[in-house]
Design a protein around this motif. Structure first.
Motif, PDB file in Angstrom:
ATOM      1  N   LEU A 180      -1.346 -29.579  -1.545  1.00  0.00           N
ATOM      2  CA  LEU A 180      -1.457 -29.910  -2.825  1.00  0.00           C
ATOM      3  C   LEU A 180      -0.182 -29.849  -3.512  1.00  0.00           C
ATOM      4  N   LEU A 181       0.548 -28.932  -3.211  1.00  0.00           N
ATOM      5  CA  LEU A 181       1.724 -28.527  -3.860  1.00  0.00           C
ATOM      6  C   LEU A 181       2.940 -29.636  -3.715  1.00  0.00           C
ATOM      7  N   LEU A 182       2.780 -30.091  -2.401  1.00  0.00           N
ATOM      8  CA  LEU A 182       3.617 -31.196  -2.264  1.00  0.00           C
ATOM      9  C   LEU A 182       3.084 -32.591  -3.108  1.00  0.00           C
ATOM     10  N   LYS A 183       2.021 -32.650  -3.118  1.00  0.00           N
ATOM     11  CA  LYS A 183       1.485 -33.689  -4.347  1.00  0.00           C
ATOM     12  C   LYS A 183       2.029 -33.600  -5.443  1.00  0.00           C
ATOM     13  N   MET A 184       2.018 -32.135  -5.748  1.00  0.00           N
ATOM     14  CA  MET A 184       2.497 -32.017  -7.235  1.00  0.00           C
ATOM     15  C   MET A 184       4.077 -31.837  -7.379  1.00  0.00           C
ATOM     16  N   ASN A 185       4.677 -32.238  -6.223  1.00  0.00           N
ATOM     17  CA  ASN A 185       6.263 -32.133  -6.328  1.00  0.00           C
ATOM     18  C   ASN A 185       6.792 -30.953  -6.413  1.00  0.00           C
ATOM     19  N   LYS A 186       6.242 -30.032  -5.796  1.00  0.00           N
ATOM     20  CA  LYS A 186       6.530 -28.498  -5.746  1.00  0.00           C
ATOM     21  C   LYS A 186       6.713 -27.991  -4.280  1.00  0.00           C
ATOM     22  N   PRO A 187       7.649 -28.664  -3.724  1.00  0.00           N
ATOM     23  CA  PRO A 187       7.921 -28.501  -2.211  1.00  0.00           C
ATOM     24  C   PRO A 187       8.417 -27.020  -1.979  1.00  0.00           C
ATOM     25  N   LEU A 188       8.906 -26.475  -2.667  1.00  0.00           N
ATOM     26  CA  LEU A 188       9.331 -24.918  -2.569  1.00  0.00           C
ATOM     27  C   LEU A 188       8.129 -23.897  -2.295  1.00  0.00           C
ATOM     28  N   LYS A 189       7.256 -24.102  -3.546  1.00  0.00           N
ATOM     29  CA  LYS A 189       5.991 -23.238  -3.401  1.00  0.00           C
ATOM     30  C   LYS A 189       5.100 -23.884  -1.981  1.00  0.00           C
ATOM     31  N   ALA A 190       5.249 -25.171  -1.876  1.00  0.00           N
ATOM     32  CA  ALA A 190       4.570 -25.608  -0.415  1.00  0.00           C
ATOM     33  C   ALA A 190       4.923 -24.994   0.774  1.00  0.00           C
ATOM     34  N   LYS A 191       6.446 -24.788   0.662  1.00  0.00           N
ATOM     35  CA  LYS A 191       6.964 -24.097   1.744  1.00  0.00           C
ATOM     36  C   LYS A 191       6.584 -22.681   1.971  1.00  0.00           C
ATOM     37  N   GLU A 192       6.346 -21.909   0.848  1.00  0.00           N
ATOM     38  CA  GLU A 192       5.833 -20.606   0.754  1.00  0.00           C
ATOM     39  C   GLU A 192       4.539 -20.322   1.200  1.00  0.00           C
ATOM     40  N   ALA A 193       3.705 -21.479   0.920  1.00  0.00           N
ATOM     41  CA  ALA A 193       2.115 -21.245   1.257  1.00  0.00           C
ATOM     42  C   ALA A 193       2.216 -21.600   2.883  1.00  0.00           C
ATOM     43  N   TYR A 194       3.025 -22.569   3.287  1.00  0.00           N
ATOM     44  CA  TYR A 194       2.972 -22.714   4.706  1.00  0.00           C
ATOM     45  C   TYR A 194       3.512 -21.753   5.690  1.00  0.00           C
ATOM     46  N   LEU A 195       4.586 -21.107   5.190  1.00  0.00           N
ATOM     47  CA  LEU A 195       5.133 -19.729   5.623  1.00  0.00           C
ATOM     48  C   LEU A 195       4.246 -18.787   5.670  1.00  0.00           C
ATOM     49  N   ARG A 196       3.375 -18.576   4.491  1.00  0.00           N
ATOM     50  CA  ARG A 196       2.358 -17.389   4.739  1.00  0.00           C
ATOM     51  C   ARG A 196       1.435 -17.567   5.899  1.00  0.00           C
ATOM     52  N   ALA A 197       0.897 -18.950   5.824  1.00  0.00           N
ATOM     53  CA  ALA A 197      -0.119 -19.327   6.805  1.00  0.00           C
ATOM     54  C   ALA A 197       0.573 -19.066   8.305  1.00  0.00           C
ATOM     55  N   LEU A 198       1.797 -19.369   8.355  1.00  0.00           N
ATOM     56  CA  LEU A 198       2.338 -19.227   9.693  1.00  0.00           C
ATOM     57  C   LEU A 198       2.346 -17.430  10.009  1.00  0.00           C
ATOM     58  N   GLU A 199       2.431 -16.892   9.073  1.00  0.00           N
ATOM     59  CA  GLU A 199       2.261 -15.273   9.339  1.00  0.00           C
ATOM     60  C   GLU A 199       0.884 -15.154   9.956  1.00  0.00           C
ATOM     61  N   LEU A 200      -0.171 -15.795   9.729  1.00  0.00           N
ATOM     62  CA  LEU A 200      -1.559 -15.436  10.111  1.00  0.00           C
ATOM     63  C   LEU A 200      -1.649 -16.321  11.245  1.00  0.00           C
ATOM     64  N   ASP A 201      -0.938 -17.241  11.579  1.00  0.00           N
ATOM     65  CA  ASP A 201      -1.243 -17.729  12.827  1.00  0.00           C
ATOM     66  C   ASP A 201       0.100 -18.744  13.298  1.00  0.00           C
ATOM     67  N   ARG A 202       0.877 -18.176  14.069  1.00  0.00           N
ATOM     68  CA  ARG A 202       2.225 -18.876  14.590  1.00  0.00           C
ATOM     69  C   ARG A 202       1.900 -19.851  15.687  1.00  0.00           C
ATOM     70  N   THR A 203       0.766 -20.039  16.155  1.00  0.00           N
ATOM     71  CA  THR A 203       0.517 -20.544  17.307  1.00  0.00           C
ATOM     72  C   THR A 203      -0.353 -22.076  17.068  1.00  0.00           C
ATOM     73  N   ASN A 204      -0.204 -22.212  15.593  1.00  0.00           N
ATOM     74  CA  ASN A 204      -1.106 -23.505  14.952  1.00  0.00           C
ATOM     75  C   ASN A 204       0.025 -24.328  14.882  1.00  0.00           C
ATOM     76  N   ALA A 205      -0.266 -25.705  15.737  1.00  0.00           N
ATOM     77  CA  ALA A 205       0.825 -26.724  15.926  1.00  0.00           C
ATOM     78  C   ALA A 205       0.750 -27.354  14.433  1.00  0.00           C
ATOM     79  N   ASP A 206      -0.278 -27.334  13.785  1.00  0.00           N
ATOM     80  CA  ASP A 206      -0.587 -28.274  12.590  1.00  0.00           C
ATOM     81  C   ASP A 206       0.307 -27.599  11.546  1.00  0.00           C
ATOM     82  N   LEU A 207       0.531 -26.382  11.358  1.00  0.00           N
ATOM     83  CA  LEU A 207       1.115 -25.608  10.575  1.00  0.00           C
ATOM     84  C   LEU A 207       2.507 -25.938  10.441  1.00  0.00           C
TER      85      LEU A 207
END
Length: 918
Positions: free
Chosen positions: A572-599
């Motif tokens: 959603l943040l990408l759609k809202m043209n907020k790539p930096l916040k989108a980056k933060e969201a994905y990095l937080r998700a990677l903290e929970l699961d670094r083995t997820n290729a989709d992330l």
């Protein structure tokens, strides 16, 4: 220990095959979907160590959503099935059938320890045909029961050999027993209960003690009137070894689940969250319910959760009579088996042990389980039931008056049970047949209505699915999942208002948010998807993006470890043209699961948005390292490599695209981009083959059609380009570059001035300010010898592009031609062929300038996002205006000019092909 004859084995195996042959025609249903189809641990690309780190369903044991069912050896057999036949259900069912046959044969050997030969065969046959086993045998996930039972029985048989001559201890069978117990437990948790059976066997069977004898001995020792007998000391030593080994296994098992019990909702096991005395009364009532299923398996159901068995909330409930009767009967059997010596009491005792002890983990006695009744957990307890029935039958058949009746009854029971099993197998053919059969037994279970809806939904029958989902909400109005299903189905039917209303109802049933409160134990992870689904629905409306973001944040506040919320919010943040916040969201998700290729893939897309192709490629590579066949990562990383302009990356880009088309052979875009790579590498024949493949799959593929025509134009096959351009313009009559290329070929190869003129005029109809189209139309006027019109046309073109020097030069040439034709003949210039030759030379010079002007060599740029494409054109022009005095060109020079000409319009369209775009 009596041996098993080959005839007995053949009889048992034949009966098993006759009862379960039709299970081979069943598919993957119910829990098979999660354990087989959705379980990545089955794939050869998944490291074997993951099997020992994840639960039965492929979820890491460390995650709260894990069911904590640790069965790595069972999953290993699934993986072997996948290795040989991938997802062909026949091989999975065939292996289950074999395992059931093995269990029946080993069970026969166990029966011969306590029954005579005839009774043992009866017990084994009854076990082979009992309909209660269809869930364990025909359901693929039931393999956990089958494998655990094999090692369960093997461990017990091994222990029976631990008594040597003169009551000595033989340690090798005991060590083997401990090992087999561990293996059985790694197949399914109930395997560990065989230790209790071994203990009972040792005390009451091997040593021959009865409860009165043990009581008298204990009293004498406590009164100081005697010492502990040596045989009893040996027995204690063996029991201590068994119990210590069991304790060690329990400790290891607790460490594996990280001291956390699985979290279940009140819908899975309503009694577990009910107050007293409803909880105790209901749990006790479930015991006679399970016993009745063994005694009368006429109405079987794949799911007994939710409202299937209403809670027993009062002591006055008539169902308590069944509970009391059951406990009285069970108690009388226990007293008989423990108090009196003799073979009969020993047989009853071991039968009771097989019934009771393996059932304890599913009894809710020590911890709540995620079901109310589960037929598959009765697989091992039914062994004791079959021994009891066979033993009772033998007692009756020994009486002359009842012998014939007992044989008739036995024959009827075995025959009807076999028919019921054969018929029940067909219920497991598909999810629809399975859940519809369950609804015939129980209409008060909302989960069954939901599951029928899911089956219909998978068949795209949304209208019928909606009826079942709505019925589920009526049966269980507070079922959050049912309202979510209704909302999702309305969305599939494009009824967004109704979908949003259903999601809002589901949301209203969620616990209210309390700041700082964690909901890990209160909210099922799948129920939190209501926020995700509702946000995904409303974010289609550009004016409600902030509202959608609020829903994602609400889900995160309730479960900070809710990975899917971060993923969806990042999108959603990408759609809202907020790539930096989108980056933060994905990095937080990677903290929970670094083995997820989709992330990692999604993070790569964010870096593309941030104009950082280097980091994007690194993240694509990380996704591919985790999942080498991640289709989107393969495709988009290949495009990124191609766009980098680095020739060294092209071989890897090509390999990734080849892997992509292997996974997606019907996607024309993969072949198209392989063609573009081949054009970059000057491999014209290969490029032509890839483009043709793309067009074959998608005849209206705009970019493939144009670039194939362009390829023909560049390789001196202009006439082959014409039919391709005709197809392009048939689908896309306003394709400007196609019209330019077609006009160029018509004018220079076909000498069709009229056809070329129509193309250029069409371009100007679409875009009156198109400089290239207008300039080429000027050339057409020149070819038609309408110099005045050509001059006027060039003046207008120069107005559109005043800084283009070539237009000014061409205007000068035309004006010079007009002047030369209007001036009187010079005596110094021959009046005949020389003047005509000079005019023709100027005409050639003008035409050469036009051709070179049409030559375009674009430089590639990295796409800013995955939703569109970008173009960057760089035009090169040479002043090839030749003076009259210039010597005649050599053949080599003419060929060079021809090569430049056929390279016209090269790569006018640079296509950034993305996820669903062209």
């Amino acid at each position: 220990m009596a041996e098993i004859s080959l005839k007995e084995v053949a009889l048992i195996v034949g009966v098993v095959a006759a009862c379960y042959w039709n299970s081979l025609f069943c598919g993957f249903v119910f829990d098979d979907v999660s354990a087989i189809l959705d379980n990545k641990d089955l794939h050869p690309s998944t490291p074997l160590k993951n099997l020992f780190q994840n639960d039965f369903w492929g979820t890491p044991m460390s995650e709260e959503r894990s069911h904590k069912s640790y069965r790595p050896l069972t999953v290993l057999t699934f993986r072997l099935n996948y290795l040989f036949s991938e997802l062909n259900a026949v091989s999975y069912h065939f292996l289950n059938l074999i395992f059931h046959g093995v269990v029946c044969v080993v069970f026969l050997k166990v029966c011969k320890l306590f029954l005579d030969n005839q009774s043992s065969i009866v017990a084994s046959l009854l076990f082979a045909v009992h309909p209660i086993h269809t869930e364990a045998v025909t359901g693929v996930v039931g393999r956990a029961e089958l494998l655990s039972s094999i090692f369960f029985l093997a461990a017990f048989l091994s222990y029976t050999k631990s008594k040597g001559p003169d009551n000595t201890i033989v340690w090798t069978p005991i060590a083997l027993t401990v090992f087999l117990v561990a293996v059985a437990t790694l197949c399914k948790e109930q395997g560990i209960t065989v230790v209790g059976i071994c203990c009972v066997y040792e005390v009451f069977i091997a040593q021959g003690y009865t409860l009165p004898v043990l009581w008298d001995t204990a009293v004498q020792i406590l009164q100081g009137k005697g010492n502990i007998p040596f045989s009893m000391l040996q027995t204690l030593l063996k029991l201590i070894v068994l119990m210590f080994s069991t304790l060690l296994l329990v400790v290891v098992r607790v460490q594996v689940i990280q001291s956390q019990l699985p979290v279940f909702t009140r819908f899975d096991n309503p009694a577990a969250v009910s107050p007293s005395p409803a909880r105790q009364l209901t749990f006790n009532y479930l015991l006679p319910v399970n016993a009745w299923l063994l005694l009368n398996p006429s109405e079987l159901c794949c799911d007994w959760t939710m409202g299937t068995i209403p809670l027993v909330e009062s002591l006055l409930d008539v169902r308590n009579v069944a509970t009391l009767t059951f406990f009285c009967f069970l108690g009388s059997l226990i007293v008989f088996s423990l108090r009196y010596p003799g073979d009969s009491s020993k047989t009853v005792l071991m039968a009771l042990c097989l019934i009771v002890l393996p059932f304890i983990p599913a009894s809710n006695l020590f911890f709540p389980v995620g079901f109310v009744v589960a037929e598959r957990v009765l697989y091992v307890p039914s062994m004791g039931f079959c021994i009891l029935v066979a033993h009772g039958w033998k007692k009756l058949s020994n009486k002359s008056m009842l012998r014939k009746i007992s044989w008739v009854c036995l024959t009827v029971v075995l025959f009807t049970h076999a028919l019921k099993t054969l018929h029940r197998n067909w219920d497991w053919e598909s999810e629809y047949t399975l859940f519809m059969s369950a609804l015939k037994v129980n209409k008060n279970n909302a989960k069954l209505w939901n599951n029928v809806g899911h089956a219909l939904e998978n068949e795209k029958n949304f209208e019928r699915a909606l009826q079942f989902f709505i019925q589920a909400t009526q049966v269980q109005p507070d079922d959050i999942g049912a309202h979510m299903n209704v909302g999702r189905t309305y969305k599939n039917l494009n009824k967004t208002k109704e979908a949003e209303k259903s999601y809002m109802i589901a949301k209203s049933l969620m616990p209210q948010i309390i700041p700082g409160k964690k909901y890990a134990a209160r909210v099922a992870p799948n129920h939190l998807n209501v926020y995700i689904n509702l946000a995904n629905l409303i974010r289609a409306n550009e004016s409600r993006l902030e509202e959608a973001d609020q829903l994602y944040r609400q889900a995160i506040s309730m479960r900070p470890d809710f990975k899917q919320a971060y993923i969806s919010r990042g999108e959603l943040l990408l759609k809202m043209n907020k790539p930096l916040k989108a980056k933060e969201a994905y990095l937080r998700a990677l903290e929970l699961d670094r083995t997820n290729a989709d992330l990692w893939y999604n993070l790569a897309i964010v870096y593309i948005e941030l104009k950082d192709p280097t980091e994007a490629l690194k993240n694509f590579n990380q996704a591919l390292e985790l999942n080498p066949m991640h289709k989107l990562a393969l495709f988009n990383s290949a495009l990124l490599m191609q766009e980098s302009g680095n020739a060294q990356l092209r071989p890897e880009a090509k390999q990734r695209l080849l892997n992509y088309v292997k996974e997606e052979p019907q996607d024309a875009n993969g072949y198209f981009n392989l063609g573009m790579l081949a054009m970059d590498d000057k491999k014209d024949t290969e490029a032509e083959a890839w483009m043709k493949k793309a067009i074959k799959l998608q005849p209206n593929f705009q970019s493939a059609l144009f670039n194939l025509a362009l390829l023909y134009s560049q390789t001196a096959k202009e006439l082959m380009a014409l039919p391709i351009l005709e197809d392009l313009l048939k689908y896309y009559p306003d394709h400007t570059k196609g019209l330019i290329l077609k006009g160029d070929i018509l004018m220079n190869q076909k000498k069709d001035i009229v056809g070329a003129k129509k193309c250029f005029e069409k371009i100007l109809e679409l875009d009156p300010n198109n400089v290239q189209g207008k300039h080429n139309l000027c050339v057409v006027y020149f070819e038609e010898r309408d110099l005045i019109k050509a001059e006027k046309c060039l003046v207008e073109t120069l107005t559109l592009a005043p800084h283009e020097e070539y237009i000014q030069r061409h205007l000068n040439i035309v004006r010079s031609k007009i002047a030369s034709l209007s001036a009187p003949e010079q005596s110094s210039v021959p009046a005949g062929d020389t003047a005509i030759a000079a005019a023709e030379e100027k005409k050639k010079s003008f035409q050469n300038s036009k051709e070179v002007k049409n030559e375009q060599k674009p430089s590639q740029t990295t796409a800013g996002n995955i939703k569109g494409h970008s173009k960057n054109k760089k035009q090169a022009e040479k002043n090839s205006m030749e003076k009259k005095e210039t010597p005649k060109k050599s053949t080599k020079e003419i060929k060079d000019i021809e090569k430049k000409r056929v390279a016209a319009l090269k790569r006018l369209e640079e296509i950034e092909r993305i996820l669903n775009g062209e």
